[in-house]
Scaffold this active site. Structure first.
Site, PDB file in Angstrom:
ATOM      1  N   ASP A  53      -0.569   1.724  -4.078  1.00 10.88           N
ATOM      2  CA  ASP A  53      -1.389   0.786  -4.846  1.00 10.88           C
ATOM      3  C   ASP A  53      -2.669   1.406  -5.386  1.00 10.88           C
ATOM      4  O   ASP A  53      -3.530   0.704  -5.928  1.00 10.88           O
ATOM      5  CB  ASP A  53      -1.722  -0.444  -4.002  1.00 10.88           C
ATOM      6  CG  ASP A  53      -2.570  -0.127  -2.778  1.00 10.88           C
ATOM      7  OD1 ASP A  53      -2.462   0.987  -2.246  1.00 10.88           O
ATOM      8  OD2 ASP A  53      -3.352  -0.996  -2.353  1.00 10.88           O
ATOM      9  N   LYS A  78     -11.375   0.481  -1.502  1.00  9.58           N
ATOM     10  CA  LYS A  78     -11.321   1.933  -1.621  1.00  9.58           C
ATOM     11  C   LYS A  78     -10.617   2.283  -2.923  1.00  9.58           C
ATOM     12  O   LYS A  78      -9.872   1.473  -3.455  1.00  9.58           O
ATOM     13  CB  LYS A  78     -10.634   2.563  -0.410  1.00  9.58           C
ATOM     14  CG  LYS A  78      -9.305   1.977   0.005  1.00  9.58           C
ATOM     15  CD  LYS A  78      -8.837   2.656   1.280  1.00  9.58           C
ATOM     16  CE  LYS A  78      -7.566   2.013   1.835  1.00  9.58           C
ATOM     17  NZ  LYS A  78      -7.837   0.804   2.613  1.00  9.58           N
ATOM     18  N   ASP A  95      -1.818   6.826  -3.601  1.00 10.20           N
ATOM     19  CA  ASP A  95      -0.741   6.136  -2.886  1.00 10.20           C
ATOM     20  C   ASP A  95      -0.133   5.010  -3.708  1.00 10.20           C
ATOM     21  O   ASP A  95      -0.355   4.889  -4.910  1.00 10.20           O
ATOM     22  CB  ASP A  95      -1.254   5.613  -1.551  1.00 10.20           C
ATOM     23  CG  ASP A  95      -2.212   4.445  -1.712  1.00 10.20           C
ATOM     24  OD1 ASP A  95      -2.954   4.421  -2.716  1.00 10.20           O
ATOM     25  OD2 ASP A  95      -2.231   3.545  -0.840  1.00 10.20           O
ATOM     26  N   ASP A 145      -5.282   3.001  -3.915  1.00 10.25           N
ATOM     27  CA  ASP A 145      -6.586   2.959  -3.245  1.00 10.25           C
ATOM     28  C   ASP A 145      -6.827   4.146  -2.309  1.00 10.25           C
ATOM     29  O   ASP A 145      -7.950   4.332  -1.834  1.00 10.25           O
ATOM     30  CB  ASP A 145      -6.792   1.642  -2.493  1.00 10.25           C
ATOM     31  CG  ASP A 145      -5.798   1.409  -1.363  1.00 10.25           C
ATOM     32  OD1 ASP A 145      -4.845   2.215  -1.216  1.00 10.25           O
ATOM     33  OD2 ASP A 145      -5.955   0.410  -0.629  1.00 10.25           O
ATOM     34  N   ARG A 146      -5.815   4.945  -2.051  1.00 10.13           N
ATOM     35  CA  ARG A 146      -5.984   6.118  -1.189  1.00 10.13           C
ATOM     36  C   ARG A 146      -5.897   7.402  -2.012  1.00 10.13           C
ATOM     37  O   ARG A 146      -5.426   7.398  -3.140  1.00 10.13           O
ATOM     38  CB  ARG A 146      -4.936   6.134  -0.083  1.00 10.13           C
ATOM     39  CG  ARG A 146      -4.994   4.913   0.819  1.00 10.13           C
ATOM     40  CD  ARG A 146      -4.011   5.009   1.967  1.00 10.13           C
ATOM     41  NE  ARG A 146      -4.012   3.771   2.727  1.00 10.13           N
ATOM     42  CZ  ARG A 146      -3.873   3.691   4.040  1.00 10.13           C
ATOM     43  NH1 ARG A 146      -3.700   4.796   4.755  1.00 10.13           N
ATOM     44  NH2 ARG A 146      -3.879   2.525   4.653  1.00 10.13           N
ATOM     45  N   SER A 195       0.817  -1.214   0.000  1.00 10.28           N
ATOM     46  CA  SER A 195       0.000   0.000   0.000  1.00 10.28           C
ATOM     47  C   SER A 195       0.852   1.266   0.000  1.00 10.28           C
ATOM     48  O   SER A 195       1.639   1.499  -0.884  1.00 10.28           O
ATOM     49  CB  SER A 195      -0.983  -0.019   1.168  1.00 10.28           C
ATOM     50  OG  SER A 195      -1.902   1.044   1.074  1.00 10.28           O
ATOM     51  N   HIS A 196       0.699   2.073   1.046  1.00 10.58           N
ATOM     52  CA  HIS A 196       1.351   3.374   1.131  1.00 10.58           C
ATOM     53  C   HIS A 196       2.731   3.299   1.760  1.00 10.58           C
ATOM     54  O   HIS A 196       3.361   4.331   1.981  1.00 10.58           O
ATOM     55  CB  HIS A 196       0.476   4.324   1.947  1.00 10.58           C
ATOM     56  CG  HIS A 196       0.138   3.762   3.300  1.00 10.58           C
ATOM     57  ND1 HIS A 196      -0.700   2.689   3.465  1.00 10.58           N
ATOM     58  CD2 HIS A 196       0.517   4.118   4.548  1.00 10.58           C
ATOM     59  CE1 HIS A 196      -0.817   2.403   4.755  1.00 10.58           C
ATOM     60  NE2 HIS A 196      -0.079   3.249   5.438  1.00 10.58           N
TER      61      HIS A 196
END
Length: 625
Positions: free
Chosen positions: A350, A448, A348, A352-353, A183-184
């Site tokens: 991947d 998300k 971010d 999703d943010r 992720s982030h």
């Protein structure tokens, strides 16, 4: 089965992981490299049988291998520490490179799934392009084939954003999918890597499955591997080996098609093509760099130079791909110039943010989801009939609650973790939801979705300005937010993150707070605040009755103010302590006060009650949002 190590015409080159060089992942492919990280040998040279794909990628060529594939059994032993967090298994890259570490977890996953969920089934594979993804892709494909999976759909170069994986699973009716991402979190040889599994609805696997995976990692004794060559992921096409096939797909097309169904692209195009509207998107050298140009530039008419850091890199350009005021500083600096763009956003690692900014104006994630929900029916075609329901994670501010109340919509408060929204969506109870951790989305997928949130905001601005002529003052991001505050009141909100704390001290702090909660009584005074209740949040899913306990320590006061303490499950090392502070203000004359000033009494109270400095040794937070 033959109990031996599988051999794939390869040599072992562990030197790749010291002094590695970085190259853009998009659009030019990098050559295959070799790896021994799981007893699985990866080839150093492209398979000659795959060369026809390189020659005819646009035609989606099919390359046939042997009529059948040999399955080998690799002996292995359990490895400690493979319990998943709120978003899968995340560790340092060097941990995943240990012999059998990734392979054990993948095999444990197959051992945990019902046979019908993967035997002769289709699974999706993709990731955010970070370091180790390409090697991991080959390991996962070989183990999937070894366990009887019928087909793997994998993004070109292993690239698929997390929202795109969910979209592909749903559109192509796959049985599930693997997402390779931390992720982030930062990427590179010294940093983080992660893996998680999403189910057929496109949502993250429930705890009932992740608990089984962990249980099976403690007893695993063999890994089933197909003896097939590495798959060329650099070109779109199909490769077949017996009854098993791998289809390399364009990572953007299915997701773009879905966005065109959700939003009015003509409306947004009208805004982005205006000479008096400035737009900037910071992909942070992460996965949305592969999506930004095709969507914002090629389809919506944004200027090519409006995309910043738009080339995905294995180490995210030595950056931290977390879209907040600290790590997206380059974007923040541009947006806070006098001549800065009207609208700015970042996503971010991947995809999703998201973070949304106006000129000299930051939109909190809690406000963002509430404002999208309040404007969705009139601005976004997907919601023309109105949202079915709204939901937020428990630490997220109560702004969305007020929208649900005014619109007379069902409302749900869930633990942190997108999987808790999925059941509500599948049951038809939920349309729009969000988390304060820069996550916003809807039931178009089961993750998300950073680009979705950006398009939602552009839709709102485009709708508000559709009748404005060039030269007339445009409705700005700040105008939209302040109008929302005037209608619903402002929920002042801030989050303090203390990253990579020593786990022992962080856990002792939480136990200290739980002890206070157990003895607390309504009506007690905490400085100028009167306690309404204190608890350790527990959630009973209204769909399946499952219970999630110990989801965050809450102190809720009679004026609606809240202080919340959580340990984050999304890091790969140590513990991240998060403190959430919220205060509701109905008085319009006080809405322009800086949040840190408005919340200072509550912030001081939170630090005092928790004894954070004593337990963690931290003088100040790593990140404030």
């Amino acid at each position: 089965m033959t109990s031996t190590f599988a051999r794939f015409d390869t040599v072992f080159l562990l030197s790749r992981f010291s002094g590695a060089k970085y190259s853009p992942l998009w659009p030019s492919p990098s050559s295959h490299s070799s790896l021994l990280s799981s007893g699985i040998h990866l080839r150093t040279k492209p398979n000659p049988r795959l060369q026809s794909i390189a020659a005819s990628s646009s035609s989606g060529a099919t390359v046939a291998g042997t009529e059948s594939i040999e399955i080998k059994s690799l002996p292995t032993k359990p490895i400690e520490g493979q319990k998943t967090g709120t978003s899968g298994l995340r560790k340092k890259v060097k941990v995943f490179m240990q012999e059998n570490y990734l392979a054990n977890w993948i095999q444990a996953l197959f051992n945990s799934l019902p046979l019908e969920d993967y035997k002769n089934a289709t699974l999706v594979l993709g990731g955010d392009g970070r370091y180790f993804n390409k090697e991991a892709s080959q390991i996962i494909i070989k183990i999937a084939a070894g366990n009887g999976v019928g087909k793997i759909l994998v993004g070109q170069e292993g690239i698929l954003s997390t929202p795109a994986v969910s979209a592909v699973i749903r559109k192509r009716k796959a049985n599930g999918g693997f997402i390779m991402s931390a992720s982030h979190n930062p990427g590179g040889p010294e940093y983080d890597w992660g893996i998680k599994f999403n189910y057929s609805s496109g949502q993250p696997a429930p705890e009932s499955i992740t608990d089984k995976i962990y249980g099976n990692t403690l007893s695993i004794s063999e890994i089933k591997v197909a003896e097939i060559p590495d798959i060329d992921l650099s070109h779109v096409g199909v490769t077949k080996y017996g009854s098993f096939s791998v289809e390399v797909i364009d990572p953007v097309s299915d997701y773009l098609e879905l966005m065109e169904d959700v939003f009015d692209f003509d409306l947004i195009r009208g805004l982005l093509s205006r000479s008096d509207f400035g737009f900037m998107f910071d992909a942070m050298h992460a996965v949305t760099g592969a999506y930004a140009k095709p969507i914002f530039v090629d389809n919506l008419g944004a200027k090519p130079d409006s995309i910043s850091n738009g080339v995905p890199l294995e180490d995210f350009g030595h950056g931290h791909p977390d879209p907040n005021l600290t790590y997206a500083k380059d974007l923040v600096d541009v947006m806070y110039r006098d001549d800065g763009p009207d609208f700015g956003a970042a996503s971010d690692g991947d995809g999703d943010r998201n973070m949304v900014l106006g000129n000299k104006f930051f939109v909190t994630p809690s406000d963002s989801v509430a404002i999208i929900a309040a404007n969705a029916q009139e601005a976004i075609p997907y919601f023309r009939a109105g949202p079915k329901g709204l939901a937020r994670s428990m630490p997220t501010s109560g702004a969305l609650d007020r929208v649900a109340e005014k619109l007379k919509l069902p409302f749900f408060e869930v633990p942190t973790g997108w999987k808790f929204f999925g059941n509500l969506m599948d049951a038809g109870k939920l349309s729009i939801c969000g988390e304060e951790s820069f996550g916003t989305g809807s039931d178009h997928i089961r993750e998300k979705d950073g680009i979705w949130a950006v398009l939602a905001w552009l839709s709102i601005l485009a709708h508000r300005n559709k009748d404005k002529k060039v030269g007339e003052k445009l409705v700005s991001v700040a105008d939209v937010v302040k109008e929302y505050w005037a209608t619903y009141g402002r929920n002042f909100f801030s989050r303090y993150d203390y990253e990579e704390c020593e786990s022992e001290g962080a856990n002792k702090m939480i136990e200290h707070l739980r002890d206070i909660v157990s003895k607390s009584k309504a009506g007690e005074s905490y400085g100028n605040y009167v306690l309404q209740f204190a608890d350790d949040f527990s959630y009973t899913d209204p769909v399946d009755g499952s219970v999630a306990s110990k989801q965050g320590v809450r102190f809720v006061f009679t004026d609606g103010s809240r202080i919340i303490f959580r340990l984050s499950g999304t890091g790969s090392a140590g513990a991240t302590v998060r403190i959430y502070i919220e205060q509701f203000e109905p008085d319009v004359s006080k809405h322009d006060v800086d949040a840190q000033i408005a919340l200072k009494p509550l912030i001081d109270l939170a630090l005092s009650v928790s004894n954070l400095k004593d337990f963690t040794g931290r003088e100040k937070p790593t990140v404030i949002t």
